[in-house]
Enzyme design. Structure first.
Site, PDB file in Angstrom:
ATOM      1  N   TYR A 144       0.837  -1.207   0.000  1.00  0.00           N
ATOM      2  CA  TYR A 144       0.000   0.000   0.000  1.00  0.00           C
ATOM      3  C   TYR A 144       0.869   1.254   0.000  1.00  0.00           C
ATOM      4  CZ  TYR A 144      -3.531   3.375   1.559  1.00  0.00           C
ATOM      5  OH  TYR A 144      -4.362   4.461   1.671  1.00  0.00           O
ATOM      6  N   THR A 179     -13.439   5.983   7.910  1.00  0.00           N
ATOM      7  CA  THR A 179     -14.232   5.527   6.766  1.00  0.00           C
ATOM      8  C   THR A 179     -14.344   4.007   6.801  1.00  0.00           C
ATOM      9  OG1 THR A 179     -12.448   5.092   5.184  1.00  0.00           O
ATOM     10  CG2 THR A 179     -13.169   7.387   5.421  1.00  0.00           C
TER      11      THR A 179
END
Length: 235
Positions: A144, A179
């Site tokens: 990532y 989120t």
């Protein structure tokens, strides 16, 4: 697609949830005609196109249709993302490629679709999404962090290339944000981690959306910048 007369057109990828959804809400409230691009329908945008941002043909076709039916894309916000914590030894080649296709490929595909028109008109703004992990790194986030690091390189190089034409390219590097991308058991949600943040809490998607709006509407002097709303996670 039915146009909203006189409104500027903004395309937002990853608009079905999280930061992307907050961004379409913020820009819509500011008078933009918003088009959400996502694998799932973007209910908060004025218009929604379901597609895979890592597929250049799908993105190119969508931008062509949007500009034909709604007008020129003046802002492109690339918020589509994918996240997983995986140790290096367990990362397969497929997962490496998925990270790059979604983060770097998604941004590149949107840029290649909107840049010719923006350059021809002499204005436009593009925002890529990177991460504070591209700067600070973290255990289990090699693929990532690497993918998000490539976004910074693309943004800064493209910003230098397009600035003389009047097109601005910038990036936003959020810290851990509240989120659905962060699972309930995510280490970034642990009270012990949150207490370590100077702000004492996670960033909200609405706050990140304000950063997007700033770069789109007010930060006209920003070229190749990386804005980091991160609650102080990287200082």
């Amino acid at each position: 697609m039915d146009d909203i007369a006189g409104a500027r057109v903004a395309v937002v990828t990853g608009a079905a949830s999280g930061i992307g959804a907050a961004t379409v809400t913020e820009l819509s409230q500011r008078g933009w005609t918003t088009v959400g691009l996502d694998l799932r329908p973007s209910t908060g945008a004025h218009h929604a196109v379901t597609l895979d941002v890592s597929d250049p043909a799908q993105v190119r076709a969508a931008i062509c249709r949007i500009e034909r039916e709604l007008g020129p894309v003046e802002a492109a916000v690339c918020a589509a993302g994918h996240y997983a914590i995986v140790p290096l030894a367990d990362i397969g080649w497929t997962e490496w490629l998925r990270m790059l296709r979604v983060h770097l490929g998604g941004l590149l595909n949107v840029c290649r679709a909107v840049v010719p028109g923006m350059v021809a008109r002499g204005h436009g703004t593009i925002i890529g999404f990177t991460s504070d992990l591209a700067v600070g790194g973290s255990d289990g986030d090699v693929h990532y962090s690497a993918a998000k690091g490539t976004v910074i390189g693309l943004v800064r190089a493209l910003a230098a290339e397009l600035a003389p034409s009047g097109v601005r390219v910038n990036a936003i590097a959020p810290g851990p944000t509240d989120t659905p991308l962060l699972a309930p058991d995510s280490p970034w949600r642990r009270p012990s981690y949150v207490r370590m943040l100077p702000a004492g809490r996670l960033v909200s998607p609405e706050e990140v959306a304000l950063s997007v709006a700033y770069l789109v509407e007010e930060g006209t002097f920003c070229v190749g910048e990386v804005l980091s709303p991160n609650s102080g996670s990287v200082i």
